[in-house]
Each structure stands twice: as C-alpha cells, then as structure tokens.
Write an enzyme that holds these catalytic residues in place. Structure first.
Site, PDB file in Angstrom:
ATOM      1  CG  HIS A 260      -0.418  -0.298   2.550  1.00 19.30           C
ATOM      2  ND1 HIS A 260       0.695   0.166   3.130  1.00 19.30           N
ATOM      3  CD2 HIS A 260      -1.148  -1.230   3.347  1.00 19.30           C
ATOM      4  CE1 HIS A 260       0.751  -0.423   4.295  1.00 19.30           C
ATOM      5  NE2 HIS A 260      -0.333  -1.024   4.412  1.00 19.30           N
ATOM      6  CG  ASP A 333      -4.807  -2.574   3.304  1.00 16.40           C
ATOM      7  OD1 ASP A 333      -4.747  -3.427   4.049  1.00 16.40           O
ATOM      8  OD2 ASP A 333      -4.211  -1.340   3.870  1.00 16.40           O
TER       9      ASP A 333
HETATM   10 ZN   LIG Z   1      -0.557  -2.010   6.344  1.00 16.10          ZN
HETATM   11 ZN   LIG Z   2      -3.245  -4.321   5.494  1.00 14.24          ZN
END
Ligand SMILES: [Zn+2]
Ligand SMILES: [Zn+2]
Length: 462
Positions: A260, A333
C-alpha cells in the site's frame, strides 16, 4: 446453473492456495462477450465454453456449441476479464469473526471479481506458528469460496523483536511473510529476516511507516490536517522506511514487496532502488488511487485508513507509477471493522476500509471513465498481484484454468445500497454511484459468484 461436480475442476486450484472442494464446477457458455485479456492481446468478441474447470473453447461469436446441461449466458454488451488477484486482504480470522471470516471475506472477493486472494497474518492469535497456520489452511478448505493463500508473520506477535520460524512456516504453506498493520521498526531485525529468506524463500512484504514520524497522527499531514487541527502522518514516515528497506534488500540481495504505497516520495524511493538493481516491488490501493485527503473534511471515519489518503500530487504520482509499472499491482487492503468501532469521532476510529467489492468499479469509474488510466492497464494491474508470490496469472485462453469475471461496464449501482457481501460495511466508497457491475465470477473452474440480475436471467431462460 449446472451442479455437475467434476474431479478435474479441483486440478484448477493452485496447490499453494486453499478453498472448499464442494463448490459446483461451472459448466457454461458465455455468448458473444467482449473478452479483454491484455496479456493475450485479446480485445474482441468471443464465445467462451467453461467445462471441467478449464476454458474448453474460445472462439468466434456464434460458433461454440453448448454441451447438454450447460447453462448459457448472454454476454452481449458485457466484458469478460481474467479474474482479479488480490495480494493484500484482512480476513480477520482467527479471532475477529464478528468483522469477517473466510466465508464472508471470500464471498466479498467473488462478488468483486476476484479468483484468488492472499490474507495477512495480523489476526488473533497472530499467524506466527505452524499450528495457527495449519488450522487456517484447514478452515480455508472448509469455508473459502475463492482460493486463498496466507502470509505468516515476520516477527512473533508482530512485536518486531524476535523472528518467527520462517522455514517451518514456509513448509506449512506460507507464501511469504509480513507484519502488516505494523512496520518492522528495527533495521537489524529486518536485516536478519532478509538473511533467513535465503533459506526459507518467500517474499517479505512490508507495511512501511516510521512509528516516531507517524506519532499519534490520524490523517495525512498537510493543508487539510492543518485546517482541521488534526495530528498528521507525514509522507516521509513511509518513504524513509521504503528507502531504508530497499537499501537493506539490495545489500542482502533479498526479495521485498512494499505494501500500500501512498505518496510520491515512496514512488521515487522505489523507482530509485529498482534502477539500482534491488529486487523490490510495490502495490497501490484503489482508495489511494481514487481519493485524496480532501474527503476527510467530512470527518467520516470511513475515510480513515493507514496509510492515510494523501494529497492530489501523491495520487497523481501513484497513477503514473501504476502506468509505468514502477508499481506493478493493485491490492485492496480490504480491512473490515465492526460498525460500533467505526461509528465514533474520526480521531478515535480504527484505521481501514473494506475494498474487495468496490476495487474494480471504483477504479473503472474514477480512473478509466475520467481518462486517467486505461481499462487494459487496470485489468493488467488487478491480475498481477499473485505473480509476486510465484502464482500463475489468470488468462483467458484455451485450456487455461477457468478464472474469469463477467462485468457490465454500463451498469451503475450505489455502493452499499443493497448491503455488502462482507460482514463489515466500513467502505470508503459507500454511497457513491459506480459503474461496472460484476455479474459473474468463475474461480478455479467453480462458479464463485453470480449477480441477482444474472440469476434471474438464467432462471427465465430455463
Ligand atoms: Zn498495512
Ligand atoms: Zn493491510
């Protein structure tokens, strides 16, 4: 749709991923669908026959005969893509099944067009010992609707002090390692983990953040945080750790993946490390590609995640990195949180947004329709996430395992209006009208998802 189970359908599941064995094998013809598989250079109408877990035929529209018992789907006006692979999700099991579990999390994945996903180990207990991983693998064989792989923790209890038994965890099925949720703050500990990687194999995936620089920040440090009077998380909290760990990876000739990435400074650090020969890769999320910290002015806790939504210049840098391939994959995520935990003042809310069901429609609506990123690139980056762990990339080609999703790009829907397949509803795109409704997902030859609209159509045809 046909319920004929076949032994060969099981062969379409990669041995490093785990799912239920009792889901019906898809046996269907999709007629005259626009097939878009960027890697195959395919961007035209086809008939597709799915049978025995594989793509049995792929031919000009109107030329594929439907075998007896096979369902027929009218693909006219719709697109078929290789199904997506998500290298970064939180399924909250074991320990927080009130937020998500293997059944609901993989149902959300199927509803989002995914055929494979990789779950993070920051559960309760943490996946830091082989019995925990073994129980999770067994549970996935009973409950997962979509093939699921697992990472194990880098350090015991994610405490950043003592390494897990990486080789044993690899033998027990871990695709790689991550302390996601937390950084590995100690360079010395991470260096040793990278050295152990030579023995154990498996990619080390890193959530990058310097705890001292993040401090008690709750959003991106910038003009909006100053205006709101909220403590900020500066971009350098992430980018200095990316630079540090890329240098460690290069020094140890280790394989590291950055999770991320959220800011332009991190993209620069990743590109520089790659240019110097470091074996590093990166991912970006739909929310960091589509949204900025401007939305935090609403004080809606759905917009609180870690790393935080950043400035427009960061969003643009991420898009450019996805386009150039510096960032080679997109990850949701997906981070479920219980309603009562999120429905508190912004500063006190936990960080995270769910994202499996909205990943493609959000990117298609916010980036493809606006002309910021081509549809082919979105499909390519959304299917690339398993390759970094050595998993095959889904393809729409004859004799390939059947991993595809059927999408109506013209259909619009309001996110959350019909609820979520996920057990949680903390979605940062909640209430938005998005284009690109997933109608059908075939994962490893099995029918993993069909929309209510498609189910009605098939019933009407029967
Ligand atoms: Zn993370
Ligand atoms: Zn994560």
């Amino acid at each position: 749709m046909s319920g004929r189970a076949t032994a060969t359908a099981g062969a379409a599941v990669d041995p490093r991923l785990f799912c239920r064995g009792d889901l019906p094998a898809a046996e269907l013809v999709i007629r005259a669908v626009h097939v878009l598989d960027p890697r195959a250079g395919l961007d035209e109408q086809r008939d597709i026959l799915i049978r025995d877990g594989r793509i049995a035929e792929l031919a000009a529209p109107g030329t594929v005969a439907a075998p007896a018992g096979a369902a027929t789907v009218d693909g006219a006006g719709k697109h078929a893509f290789p199904a997506f692979v998500d290298p970064h999700v939180h399924l909250r099991t074991p320990g927080q099944e009130y937020e998500e579990d293997l059944d609901t999390g993989t149902s959300a994945a199927a509803a989002g067009g995914f055929c494979a996903l990789i779950a993070m180990p920051n559960t309760d207990p943490v996946v830091d010992e082989t019995p925990v991983l073994g129980a999770l693998v067994a549970a996935a064989r009973r409950q997962a609707r979509v093939p699921t792989g697992f990472l194990a923790a880098i350090t015991r209890g994610l405490r950043g002090q003592q390494l897990t038994e990486m080789a044993a965890l690899r033998d027990a099925g871990a695709l790689g390692f991550s302390d996601d949720g937390k950084p590995v703050a100690s360079a010395g500990i991470l260096r040793r983990a990278l050295q152990y990687q030579r023995l154990s194999g498996g990619v080390i995936a890193l959530h990058e953040e310097d705890p001292e620089l993040s401090g008690s920040g709750v959003m991106h440090e910038g003009a909006v945080s100053a205006r709101l009077g909220m403590a900020g998380i500066p971009s350098i909290s992430e980018s200095t750790m990316v630079a540090r760990d890329a240098a460690l990876a290069r020094n140890e000739n280790a394989r590291v993946h950055f999770q991320h990435l959220s800011c332009s400074e991190s993209v620069e650090a990743l590109a520089a490390a790659r240019a110097h020969g470091a074996r590093v890769s990166g991912e970006a999320t739909p929310h960091h590609l589509a949204l900025t910290d401007d939305v935090v002015r609403t004080l809606d806790s759905r917009f609180k995640m870690n790393p935080p939504l950043r400035a427009e210049a960061d969003r643009r840098a991420l898009i450019e990195a996805v386009r150039s391939g510096v960032i080679e994959c997109i990850a949701s995520d997906h981070a479920p949180h219980a309603r009562e935990q999120k429905e508190v003042p912004f500063e006190q809310a936990p960080m995270g947004t769910i994202g499996l069901e909205t990943a493609f429609p959000a990117l298609f609506t916010e980036l493809a329709l606006s002309g910021e990123l081509e549809l082919e690139l979105i499909v390519e980056r959304m299917t690339a996430g398993g390759a970094l762990y050595g998993l095959p990339i889904p393809r729409i080609a004859p004799d390939e395992p059947a991993n595809l999703t059927l999408v109506d790009l013209d259909a619009q829907f309001e996110v959350g209006a019909a609820g979520y397949a996920s057990r949680s509803s903390n979605c940062c795109f909640h209430g938005r009208t998005l284009h690109g409704r997933v109608e059908l997902t075939v994962a490893a030859g099995r029918l993993a998802f069909q929309s209510a609209a498609l189910a009605r159509e098939l019933l009407g045809a029967a």
